[in-house]
Write a protein that holds these residues in place. Structure first.
Motif, PDB file in Angstrom:
ATOM      1  N   VAL A  41       1.283  59.811 -50.402  1.00 38.91           N
ATOM      2  CA  VAL A  41       2.177  59.832 -49.928  1.00 38.91           C
ATOM      3  C   VAL A  41       1.958  59.522 -48.272  1.00 38.91           C
ATOM      4  O   VAL A  41       3.134  59.014 -47.425  1.00 38.91           O
ATOM      5  N   CYS A  42       1.477  60.940 -48.405  1.00 37.81           N
ATOM      6  CA  CYS A  42       1.202  60.920 -46.673  1.00 37.81           C
ATOM      7  C   CYS A  42       0.621  59.454 -45.999  1.00 37.81           C
ATOM      8  O   CYS A  42       1.354  58.684 -44.954  1.00 37.81           O
ATOM      9  N   GLY A  43       0.342  58.668 -46.668  1.00 42.98           N
ATOM     10  CA  GLY A  43      -0.177  57.898 -46.093  1.00 42.98           C
ATOM     11  C   GLY A  43       0.878  56.764 -46.032  1.00 42.98           C
ATOM     12  O   GLY A  43       0.762  55.238 -45.544  1.00 42.98           O
ATOM     13  N   MET A  44       1.744  55.922 -46.970  1.00 45.88           N
ATOM     14  CA  MET A  44       2.847  55.481 -47.112  1.00 45.88           C
ATOM     15  C   MET A  44       3.694  55.952 -46.372  1.00 45.88           C
ATOM     16  O   MET A  44       4.320  55.218 -45.617  1.00 45.88           O
ATOM     17  N   VAL A  45       3.619  58.183 -45.751  1.00 47.52           N
ATOM     18  CA  VAL A  45       4.886  57.512 -44.853  1.00 47.52           C
ATOM     19  C   VAL A  45       4.316  57.300 -43.246  1.00 47.52           C
ATOM     20  O   VAL A  45       4.850  56.764 -42.496  1.00 47.52           O
ATOM     21  N   SER A  46       2.918  57.304 -43.063  1.00 43.24           N
ATOM     22  CA  SER A  46       2.661  57.060 -41.577  1.00 43.24           C
ATOM     23  C   SER A  46       2.331  55.477 -41.955  1.00 43.24           C
ATOM     24  O   SER A  46       2.853  54.888 -41.006  1.00 43.24           O
ATOM     25  N   VAL A  47       2.132  55.082 -42.818  1.00 43.38           N
ATOM     26  CA  VAL A  47       2.815  52.813 -42.787  1.00 43.38           C
ATOM     27  C   VAL A  47       3.451  52.976 -42.548  1.00 43.38           C
ATOM     28  O   VAL A  47       4.795  52.133 -41.540  1.00 43.38           O
ATOM     29  N   SER A  48       4.521  53.547 -42.574  1.00 36.15           N
ATOM     30  CA  SER A  48       6.506  53.454 -42.554  1.00 36.15           C
ATOM     31  C   SER A  48       6.894  53.828 -41.449  1.00 36.15           C
ATOM     32  O   SER A  48       7.399  53.009 -40.296  1.00 36.15           O
ATOM     33  N   ILE A  49       6.587  54.823 -40.796  1.00 32.96           N
ATOM     34  CA  ILE A  49       6.369  54.936 -39.096  1.00 32.96           C
ATOM     35  C   ILE A  49       5.637  54.146 -38.584  1.00 32.96           C
ATOM     36  O   ILE A  49       6.345  53.608 -37.665  1.00 32.96           O
ATOM     37  N   PHE A  50       4.307  53.280 -38.370  1.00 29.83           N
ATOM     38  CA  PHE A  50       3.843  52.152 -37.787  1.00 29.83           C
ATOM     39  C   PHE A  50       4.146  51.159 -37.984  1.00 29.83           C
ATOM     40  O   PHE A  50       4.784  50.774 -36.797  1.00 29.83           O
ATOM     41  N   ALA A  51       5.087  50.961 -39.171  1.00 23.89           N
ATOM     42  CA  ALA A  51       6.211  49.237 -39.587  1.00 23.89           C
ATOM     43  C   ALA A  51       7.548  49.927 -38.736  1.00 23.89           C
ATOM     44  O   ALA A  51       7.981  48.702 -37.655  1.00 23.89           O
ATOM     45  N   ARG A  52       8.498  51.035 -38.572  1.00 26.38           N
ATOM     46  CA  ARG A  52       9.289  50.976 -37.636  1.00 26.38           C
ATOM     47  C   ARG A  52       9.461  50.961 -36.338  1.00 26.38           C
ATOM     48  O   ARG A  52       9.864  50.796 -35.994  1.00 26.38           O
ATOM     49  N   THR A  53       7.566  51.942 -35.721  1.00 25.88           N
ATOM     50  CA  THR A  53       7.846  51.806 -34.424  1.00 25.88           C
ATOM     51  C   THR A  53       7.227  50.519 -34.142  1.00 25.88           C
ATOM     52  O   THR A  53       7.338  50.593 -32.775  1.00 25.88           O
ATOM     53  N   MET A  54       6.619  49.777 -34.571  1.00 28.01           N
ATOM     54  CA  MET A  54       6.236  48.524 -34.510  1.00 28.01           C
ATOM     55  C   MET A  54       6.612  47.564 -33.409  1.00 28.01           C
ATOM     56  O   MET A  54       5.858  47.388 -31.533  1.00 28.01           O
ATOM     57  N   ASP A  59       7.789  55.155 -28.688  1.00 30.77           N
ATOM     58  CA  ASP A  59       6.561  55.560 -29.335  1.00 30.77           C
ATOM     59  C   ASP A  59       6.124  56.772 -29.459  1.00 30.77           C
ATOM     60  O   ASP A  59       5.136  56.974 -29.515  1.00 30.77           O
ATOM     61  N   SER A  60       7.234  57.534 -29.714  1.00 32.08           N
ATOM     62  CA  SER A  60       6.777  59.079 -29.479  1.00 32.08           C
ATOM     63  C   SER A  60       6.509  59.012 -30.996  1.00 32.08           C
ATOM     64  O   SER A  60       6.095  60.099 -30.988  1.00 32.08           O
ATOM     65  N   TYR A  61       6.548  58.905 -31.777  1.00 39.06           N
ATOM     66  CA  TYR A  61       6.584  58.903 -33.506  1.00 39.06           C
ATOM     67  C   TYR A  61       5.651  58.639 -33.701  1.00 39.06           C
ATOM     68  O   TYR A  61       4.713  58.561 -34.449  1.00 39.06           O
ATOM     69  N   LYS A  62       4.453  57.478 -32.644  1.00 37.69           N
ATOM     70  CA  LYS A  62       3.566  56.548 -33.565  1.00 37.69           C
ATOM     71  C   LYS A  62       2.333  57.998 -33.810  1.00 37.69           C
ATOM     72  O   LYS A  62       1.526  57.922 -34.310  1.00 37.69           O
ATOM     73  N   SER A  63       2.499  59.158 -32.302  1.00 35.49           N
ATOM     74  CA  SER A  63       1.128  59.951 -32.530  1.00 35.49           C
ATOM     75  C   SER A  63       1.594  61.034 -33.845  1.00 35.49           C
ATOM     76  O   SER A  63       0.775  61.163 -34.803  1.00 35.49           O
ATOM     77  N   ILE A  64       3.438  61.033 -34.540  1.00 33.62           N
ATOM     78  CA  ILE A  64       3.364  61.767 -35.930  1.00 33.62           C
ATOM     79  C   ILE A  64       2.620  60.374 -37.411  1.00 33.62           C
ATOM     80  O   ILE A  64       1.415  61.161 -37.447  1.00 33.62           O
ATOM     81  N   ALA A  65       2.996  59.497 -35.976  1.00 34.15           N
ATOM     82  CA  ALA A  65       2.204  58.059 -37.505  1.00 34.15           C
ATOM     83  C   ALA A  65       0.372  58.439 -37.927  1.00 34.15           C
ATOM     84  O   ALA A  65       0.510  58.698 -38.499  1.00 34.15           O
ATOM     85  N   PHE A  66      -0.300  58.749 -36.817  1.00 34.17           N
ATOM     86  CA  PHE A  66      -1.824  59.372 -36.466  1.00 34.17           C
ATOM     87  C   PHE A  66      -1.803  61.000 -37.950  1.00 34.17           C
ATOM     88  O   PHE A  66      -3.023  60.624 -38.134  1.00 34.17           O
ATOM     89  N   VAL A  67      -1.404  61.693 -36.912  1.00 37.12           N
ATOM     90  CA  VAL A  67      -1.484  62.910 -38.253  1.00 37.12           C
ATOM     91  C   VAL A  67      -1.173  62.546 -39.441  1.00 37.12           C
ATOM     92  O   VAL A  67      -2.169  63.303 -40.203  1.00 37.12           O
ATOM     93  N   PHE A  68       0.203  61.662 -39.951  1.00 37.25           N
ATOM     94  CA  PHE A  68      -0.321  61.821 -41.303  1.00 37.25           C
ATOM     95  C   PHE A  68      -1.427  61.066 -41.818  1.00 37.25           C
ATOM     96  O   PHE A  68      -1.592  61.341 -43.162  1.00 37.25           O
ATOM     97  N   ALA A  69      -1.120  59.896 -41.003  1.00 39.41           N
ATOM     98  CA  ALA A  69      -2.887  59.447 -41.206  1.00 39.41           C
ATOM     99  C   ALA A  69      -4.238  60.502 -41.391  1.00 39.41           C
ATOM    100  O   ALA A  69      -5.108  59.671 -42.425  1.00 39.41           O
ATOM    101  N   ALA A  70      -4.444  61.195 -40.766  1.00 39.09           N
ATOM    102  CA  ALA A  70      -5.230  62.363 -40.874  1.00 39.09           C
ATOM    103  C   ALA A  70      -5.183  62.839 -42.136  1.00 39.09           C
ATOM    104  O   ALA A  70      -6.191  63.210 -42.891  1.00 39.09           O
TER     105      ALA A  70
END
Length: 185
Positions: A41-54, A59-70
């Protein structure tokens, strides 16, 4: 009828004992499923955030995506490998002294006689808590004392290689456990 078996305890049997013991352990299975699903689930959220911010300017949400990826990586590692590694250490501590020992079994419908290194044991069928098998071996788990909580169960391993009475032994295990189940009800 008497069934005989001779088994040399090998190092790879330790991991197999751990797997055989966890086969019906619901708490262990639940932990693994929860950790792995949470990681996914965390991986899917991370990918979703990356896709939306791409394609966005923000770029403020990219750091949250890295947290979810970790968090995803940690949960998946613990769920897939971490639980088993810590359990394997416990099993290795218990059973590594048995590596290289040869166990000779004489099995009857009343009990199991075990000979190893000049020591003889008689194991009544009532002291067998459960049994299971894989392609290579049978595993007999003994009941622990009612006063002590064992981290690792006591297990005897019977190798199927060159075991002429394997089919008879399996039928005997099934019959003994069925009789025990009938007595409890």
């Amino acid at each position: 009828m008497q069934i005989e078996n001779k088994t040399e305890f090998k190092k790879d049997m330790i991991k197999n004992i751990m797997r055989a013991d966890g086969f019906d352990n619901q708490k262990y299975k639940t932990k693994k499923v929860v950790l792995n699903m949470s990681g996914l689930v965390c991986g899917m959220v991370s990918v979703s955030i990356f896709a939306r911010t791409m394609y966005s300017i923000d770029d403020s949400y990219k750091s949250i995506a890295f947290v979810f990826a970790a968090v995803c990586a940690v949960l998946l590692y613990v769920g897939m490998y971490g639980i088993d590694k810590s359990s394997l250490k416990l099993y290795t501590l218990q059973y590594e002294k048995n590596v290289g020992n040869v166990y000779e079994y004489e099995i009857t419908s009343d009990d199991i006689h075990v000979k190893t290194g000049g020591e003889d044991y008689v194991i009544p069928w009532d002291s067998i808590e459960k049994w299971c098998e894989d392609r290579e071996c049978f595993y007999l788990f003994l009941k622990g004392d009612s006063n002590e909580k064992q981290a690792v169960p006591v297990c005897f391993v019977l190798d199927k290689k060159d075991f002429d009475g394997a089919k008879d032994f399996k039928e005997l295990c099934i019959a003994v456990m069925a009789v025990r189940k009938g007595e409890k009800q």
